[in-house]
Design a protein around this motif. Structure first.
Motif, PDB file in Angstrom:
ATOM      1  N   VAL A  18       0.835  -1.203   0.000  1.00 30.70           N
ATOM      2  CA  VAL A  18       0.000   0.000   0.000  1.00 30.70           C
ATOM      3  C   VAL A  18       0.871   1.254   0.000  1.00 30.70           C
ATOM      4  O   VAL A  18       0.604   2.215  -0.738  1.00 30.70           O
ATOM      5  N   MET A  19       1.932   1.255   0.807  1.00 28.02           N
ATOM      6  CA  MET A  19       2.797   2.423   0.879  1.00 28.02           C
ATOM      7  C   MET A  19       3.482   2.682  -0.451  1.00 28.02           C
ATOM      8  O   MET A  19       3.591   3.825  -0.892  1.00 28.02           O
ATOM      9  N   ASN A  20       3.939   1.636  -1.109  1.00 23.54           N
ATOM     10  CA  ASN A  20       4.571   1.804  -2.413  1.00 23.54           C
ATOM     11  C   ASN A  20       3.594   2.365  -3.433  1.00 23.54           C
ATOM     12  O   ASN A  20       3.962   3.214  -4.258  1.00 23.54           O
ATOM     13  N   TYR A  21       2.352   1.904  -3.375  1.00 21.61           N
ATOM     14  CA  TYR A  21       1.363   2.451  -4.313  1.00 21.61           C
ATOM     15  C   TYR A  21       1.140   3.934  -4.054  1.00 21.61           C
ATOM     16  O   TYR A  21       1.099   4.736  -4.988  1.00 21.61           O
ATOM     17  N   VAL A  22       0.999   4.305  -2.782  1.00 16.02           N
ATOM     18  CA  VAL A  22       0.695   5.692  -2.433  1.00 16.02           C
ATOM     19  C   VAL A  22       1.797   6.632  -2.909  1.00 16.02           C
ATOM     20  O   VAL A  22       1.531   7.674  -3.518  1.00 16.02           O
ATOM     21  N   ILE A  23       3.063   6.266  -2.668  1.00 19.18           N
ATOM     22  CA  ILE A  23       4.135   7.198  -3.006  1.00 19.18           C
ATOM     23  C   ILE A  23       4.478   7.176  -4.494  1.00 19.18           C
ATOM     24  O   ILE A  23       4.945   8.187  -5.030  1.00 19.18           O
ATOM     25  N   TRP A  61       1.291  -2.087  -7.624  1.00 21.95           N
ATOM     26  CA  TRP A  61       1.240  -2.175  -6.156  1.00 21.95           C
ATOM     27  C   TRP A  61      -0.184  -2.141  -5.639  1.00 21.95           C
ATOM     28  O   TRP A  61      -0.472  -2.718  -4.575  1.00 21.95           O
ATOM     29  N   LEU A  62      -1.101  -1.514  -6.350  1.00 19.20           N
ATOM     30  CA  LEU A  62      -2.505  -1.509  -5.943  1.00 19.20           C
ATOM     31  C   LEU A  62      -3.093  -2.910  -6.051  1.00 19.20           C
ATOM     32  O   LEU A  62      -3.864  -3.348  -5.182  1.00 19.20           O
ATOM     33  N   VAL A  63      -2.707  -3.629  -7.096  1.00 21.59           N
ATOM     34  CA  VAL A  63      -3.171  -5.006  -7.269  1.00 21.59           C
ATOM     35  C   VAL A  63      -2.626  -5.889  -6.152  1.00 21.59           C
ATOM     36  O   VAL A  63      -3.353  -6.710  -5.562  1.00 21.59           O
ATOM     37  N   LEU A  64      -1.351  -5.720  -5.827  1.00 24.60           N
ATOM     38  CA  LEU A  64      -0.761  -6.505  -4.747  1.00 24.60           C
ATOM     39  C   LEU A  64      -1.445  -6.207  -3.415  1.00 24.60           C
ATOM     40  O   LEU A  64      -1.709  -7.111  -2.624  1.00 24.60           O
ATOM     41  N   GLY A  65      -1.737  -4.933  -3.172  1.00 29.43           N
ATOM     42  CA  GLY A  65      -2.382  -4.569  -1.919  1.00 29.43           C
ATOM     43  C   GLY A  65      -3.790  -5.129  -1.806  1.00 29.43           C
ATOM     44  O   GLY A  65      -4.160  -5.713  -0.780  1.00 29.43           O
ATOM     45  N   GLY A  66      -4.588  -4.975  -2.864  1.00 24.66           N
ATOM     46  CA  GLY A  66      -5.955  -5.480  -2.832  1.00 24.66           C
ATOM     47  C   GLY A  66      -6.019  -6.993  -2.766  1.00 24.66           C
ATOM     48  O   GLY A  66      -6.773  -7.562  -1.965  1.00 24.66           O
ATOM     49  N   GLY A 264       9.762  11.058   2.115  1.00 30.18           N
ATOM     50  CA  GLY A 264      10.071  10.749   3.508  1.00 30.18           C
ATOM     51  C   GLY A 264       8.971  11.197   4.447  1.00 30.18           C
ATOM     52  O   GLY A 264       8.625  10.493   5.408  1.00 30.18           O
ATOM     53  N   VAL A 265       8.379  12.364   4.190  1.00 28.97           N
ATOM     54  CA  VAL A 265       7.265  12.851   5.004  1.00 28.97           C
ATOM     55  C   VAL A 265       6.063  11.923   4.851  1.00 28.97           C
ATOM     56  O   VAL A 265       5.374  11.605   5.826  1.00 28.97           O
ATOM     57  N   PHE A 266       5.806  11.463   3.642  1.00 26.76           N
ATOM     58  CA  PHE A 266       4.703  10.526   3.410  1.00 26.76           C
ATOM     59  C   PHE A 266       4.908   9.227   4.184  1.00 26.76           C
ATOM     60  O   PHE A 266       3.984   8.724   4.836  1.00 26.76           O
ATOM     61  N   VAL A 267       6.102   8.680   4.103  1.00 25.41           N
ATOM     62  CA  VAL A 267       6.398   7.434   4.810  1.00 25.41           C
ATOM     63  C   VAL A 267       6.250   7.637   6.314  1.00 25.41           C
ATOM     64  O   VAL A 267       5.722   6.771   7.031  1.00 25.41           O
ATOM     65  N   LEU A 268       6.709   8.767   6.814  1.00 22.75           N
ATOM     66  CA  LEU A 268       6.600   9.068   8.237  1.00 22.75           C
ATOM     67  C   LEU A 268       5.135   9.139   8.672  1.00 22.75           C
ATOM     68  O   LEU A 268       4.752   8.592   9.719  1.00 22.75           O
ATOM     69  N   ALA A 269       4.301   9.807   7.882  1.00 21.02           N
ATOM     70  CA  ALA A 269       2.879   9.912   8.211  1.00 21.02           C
ATOM     71  C   ALA A 269       2.206   8.539   8.171  1.00 21.02           C
ATOM     72  O   ALA A 269       1.371   8.207   9.036  1.00 21.02           O
ATOM     73  N   PHE A 270       2.570   7.721   7.190  1.00 21.98           N
ATOM     74  CA  PHE A 270       2.002   6.381   7.072  1.00 21.98           C
ATOM     75  C   PHE A 270       2.413   5.524   8.263  1.00 21.98           C
ATOM     76  O   PHE A 270       1.593   4.773   8.824  1.00 21.98           O
ATOM     77  N   ALA A 271       3.675   5.628   8.675  1.00 27.67           N
ATOM     78  CA  ALA A 271       4.157   4.870   9.824  1.00 27.67           C
ATOM     79  C   ALA A 271       3.430   5.290  11.100  1.00 27.67           C
ATOM     80  O   ALA A 271       3.076   4.445  11.935  1.00 27.67           O
TER      81      ALA A 271
END
Length: 333
Positions: A18-23, A61-66, A264-271
């Motif tokens: 999911v994180m890979n898809y988002v970024i 990555w969306l397919v992998l997440g779903g 990095g900010v995105f990953v931090l918020a997701f974490a």
């Protein structure tokens, strides 16, 4: 807290997808939105060229997440899907519209039709990002369920919190898109992207802080986790470092630094979101252990992830490498 290592590994694999898809695809969606505020047709063409070689691979990555959610945590999938039927359908239709617009914009017979296609691309990108934010907001605020069955009214995604999350994610995607264009373009388009990225950085950070404060009011666990000094102190330090790298990146020859800092900010918020949620996969009561599939199913899927994730990462990296370099706007320079 009785989640075993196999379930934790499954959750990590799902979160990573999911994180890979988002970024990755979020950056593409941001570029699509920014095309809507770009008057020059040659600049819009250059913007589209920067994402054409990579956008479809990013959606893997969306397919992998779903698929991973269905196979690894089927109970969570069974609760979330009926709660989010309408947003998911809207999102998938918007993704299809974006794909068609991206692939066929160069075949338009006139500039007027091309502009119309670009409006479709912008609208589809905006709608996709907003819906994804609403889905995340709905998950964080909690979905009503009883005995493994969804028990809500199907309108949780219309709450003020979910709508606010949709707006914040749209702003974040715009920020990523502006940083991407600063890295991949030249001359006037690059300079304008830098200005957009600086303004969006301030808006996004303030919006994220407001979102964290609002999230802390939803459940006692969220407040306990998010206000814990062991979380907010290192998170604040990492945020400060990321913003410092972002600001200095515009004075460096390494044009990729602002984008990497924003990621990095995105990953931090997701974490931070994952820390607030753990051990729940659907608040307020469904834990990872309760939602997980059988150990044999998890092992089978994790083996698949172990094969597919490196291949997908390699494909993404190869695509970025092959199509690396600056894109110049026709007629400039």
């Amino acid at each position: 807290m009785d989640t075993d290592w196999l379930t934790l590994l499954s959750a990590a694999a799902l979160a990573f997808s999911v994180m890979n898809y988002v970024i990755l695809d979020g950056t593409d969606l941001g570029v699509g939105m920014l095309m809507g505020v770009t008057a020059c047709s040659r600049e819009r063409r250059a913007m589209a060229v920067t994402i054409l070689p990579v956008w479809d691979a990013n959606e893997t990555w969306l397919v992998l997440g779903g698929g991973g959610l269905l196979a690894l945590f089927p109970l969570a999938y069974a609760i979330l899907l009926p709660a989010l039927y309408v947003p998911f359908i809207v999102m998938f239709l918007a993704l299809i519209a974006r794909a068609v617009a991206l692939e066929f914009r160069d075949h338009a017979s006139s500039e007027r039709r091309k502009r119309a296609i670009d409006r479709v691309l912008t609208g589809a990108s905006l709608l996709t990002g907003f819906v994804q934010g609403m889905v995340l907001g709905t998950l964080v605020q909690g979905v009503a369920h009883h005995n493994g069955q969804y028990s809500g009214d199907g309108r949780e995604w219309l709450s003020a919190f979910a709508l606010f999350c949709g707006g914040v994610l749209v702003l974040g995607y715009l920020w990523l898109g502006a940083c991407w264009l600063y890295w991949r373009t030249m001359d006037q388009l690059q300079q304008r992207s830098a200005r957009q990225a600086r303004v969006l950085a301030l808006i996004v950070v303030l919006s994220l802080l407001a979102l964290v404060a609002w999230t802390a009011t939803l459940h006692p666990q969220y407040a306990q986790r998010l206000l814990d000094v062991r979380l907010w102190l290192p998170a604040g330090l990492l945020l400060g470092v990321s913003l410092l790298v972002f600001a200095r990146g515009f004075r460096s020859r390494r044009d990729f630094l602002p984008l990497f800092a924003a990621l990095g900010v995105f990953v931090l918020a997701f974490a931070a979101m994952l820390v607030a949620l753990f051990p729940y996969i659907i608040p307020p009561g469904l834990t990872l252990s309760a939602a997980a599939s059988s150990p044999n199913s998890q092992v089978f899927m994790l083996i698949g992830f172990a094969v597919l994730v490196p291949l997908t990462l390699a494909y993404n990296t190869f695509g970025f490498k092959v199509f690396s370099g600056k894109v110049r706007v026709a007629g400039q320079g």
